[in-house]
Design a protein around this motif. Sequence first.
Motif, mmCIF file in Angstrom:
data_model
loop_
_atom_site.group_PDB
_atom_site.id
_atom_site.type_symbol
_atom_site.label_atom_id
_atom_site.label_comp_id
_atom_site.label_asym_id
_atom_site.label_seq_id
_atom_site.Cartn_x
_atom_site.Cartn_y
_atom_site.Cartn_z
ATOM 1 N N SER A 174 10.354 -24.510 11.783
ATOM 2 C CA SER A 174 11.533 -25.363 11.894
ATOM 3 C C SER A 174 11.802 -26.185 10.640
ATOM 4 C CB SER A 174 11.388 -26.303 13.100
ATOM 5 O OG SER A 174 10.211 -27.084 12.983
ATOM 6 N N GLY A 175 10.759 -26.438 9.835
ATOM 7 C CA GLY A 175 10.957 -27.201 8.612
ATOM 8 C C GLY A 175 11.267 -26.359 7.393
ATOM 9 N N HIS A 176 11.458 -25.076 7.561
ATOM 10 C CA HIS A 176 11.724 -24.168 6.436
ATOM 11 C C HIS A 176 13.054 -24.508 5.778
ATOM 12 C CE1 HIS A 176 12.543 -20.353 4.327
ATOM 13 N NE2 HIS A 176 11.233 -20.154 4.358
ATOM 14 N N ARG A 177 13.156 -24.247 4.496
ATOM 15 C CA ARG A 177 14.368 -24.595 3.737
ATOM 16 C C ARG A 177 15.621 -23.867 4.243
ATOM 17 N NH1 ARG A 177 15.519 -20.486 0.101
ATOM 18 N NH2 ARG A 177 13.884 -18.892 -0.065
ATOM 19 N N LEU A 178 15.448 -22.721 4.929
ATOM 20 C CA LEU A 178 16.597 -21.968 5.420
ATOM 21 C C LEU A 178 16.828 -22.149 6.919
ATOM 22 C CD1 LEU A 178 15.969 -18.593 3.509
ATOM 23 C CD2 LEU A 178 17.620 -20.385 2.919
ATOM 24 N N ARG A 181 20.359 -22.967 8.338
ATOM 25 C CA ARG A 181 21.460 -22.022 8.193
ATOM 26 C C ARG A 181 21.875 -21.424 9.530
ATOM 27 N NH1 ARG A 181 21.672 -19.379 3.227
ATOM 28 N NH2 ARG A 181 21.200 -20.816 1.530
ATOM 29 N N GLU A 188 17.724 -13.563 0.512
ATOM 30 C CA GLU A 188 17.144 -14.895 0.399
ATOM 31 C C GLU A 188 15.724 -14.970 0.956
ATOM 32 O OE1 GLU A 188 20.279 -18.237 0.952
ATOM 33 O OE2 GLU A 188 20.831 -16.656 2.381
ATOM 34 N N GLU A 192 9.804 -14.491 0.223
ATOM 35 C CA GLU A 192 9.012 -15.329 1.123
ATOM 36 C C GLU A 192 7.721 -14.613 1.527
ATOM 37 O OE1 GLU A 192 9.629 -18.420 2.518
ATOM 38 O OE2 GLU A 192 11.396 -18.639 1.221
#
Length: 305
Positions: A174-178, A181, A188, A192
């Motif tokens: 849940s804290g991922h940079r994407l 979106r 993108e 990873e």
Amino acid sequence: MDVDTRLLRSFAAVCEEGQLTAAAARLFVSQPTLTKQIRQLEALLGVELFERSRRGMAPTLAGRALAAYAGPVLAGWEDALRATRAAAAEQGSTLRVGFEGGTINVMTHRTVADFTRRMPGWQVELRQNNWFDPTSGLATGEIDLTLWHAPPWMSEQYNVAVLGEEPRCAALPSGHRLAGRTVIDLCELLDEPFVAIPHEAGHWRDYWLAVPERGGRPVRIGAVAHNTDEWLAAVVCGQGVGFAPMTMSRLAAREDVAYRPVRGLSPSQVGLYWPKERELTPAMAAFVRSCRATVGFPAGREARP
């Protein structure tokens, strides 16, 4: 003298491949394990089966004699297993259905109830697919049908009753940079780290890492999981991201995981699969009809009735 069919299968693979490395990859075992199996078979038989050189493994005269019988013996044993298990299933009035973690949401109580109405006295035995067996038990006859989210080319290798299509999505911490979106572009995610399933899963590992869509770009492996719970735990702990059927967003919904659609990632064909050489029994056909009557996908067409 009793010889494990596993040893005979390993012997046959080395004969056909001509080298340990290729044979080990084909059997989904390590090269040291395969070497140990060949030496074990040689010790049991009291003969040398291969001449070893830098160019590979060539069968000796004794090895060639054994190779002439190994294929028919193994094929006969597989036929015997399938026939025995199929007969037992018919006699026991039990239909064995395999499922992935992401496909169990396809079936409901209504599915099983509809099947038992069509086939009074029959039961459905559900078995979660083993990630260490690419055939999910179909090859050995342990199950009758399996539910798969699969690439379309699987229809060339198996009979299939298609139930519909479902998108593959990305599972992110849940804290991922994407995670914020609405939709993520596949490009993108390619750099990873990913949570992978075991090498033994064969083509399924590549499929769920989206290897065909990567255009040759290598995969970064952040963790290897051996079942659905381990896979989800690795995502939650930030060891990597992963691709999953969209049903996972309902099956394994939790606040610390974000499931997001991925643009550029092909959908899965959802269906019931069974071996090409096996005829569709009345119980199997009834279960197909029950799934089509109760699952939330548009009705599909069978590749072979």
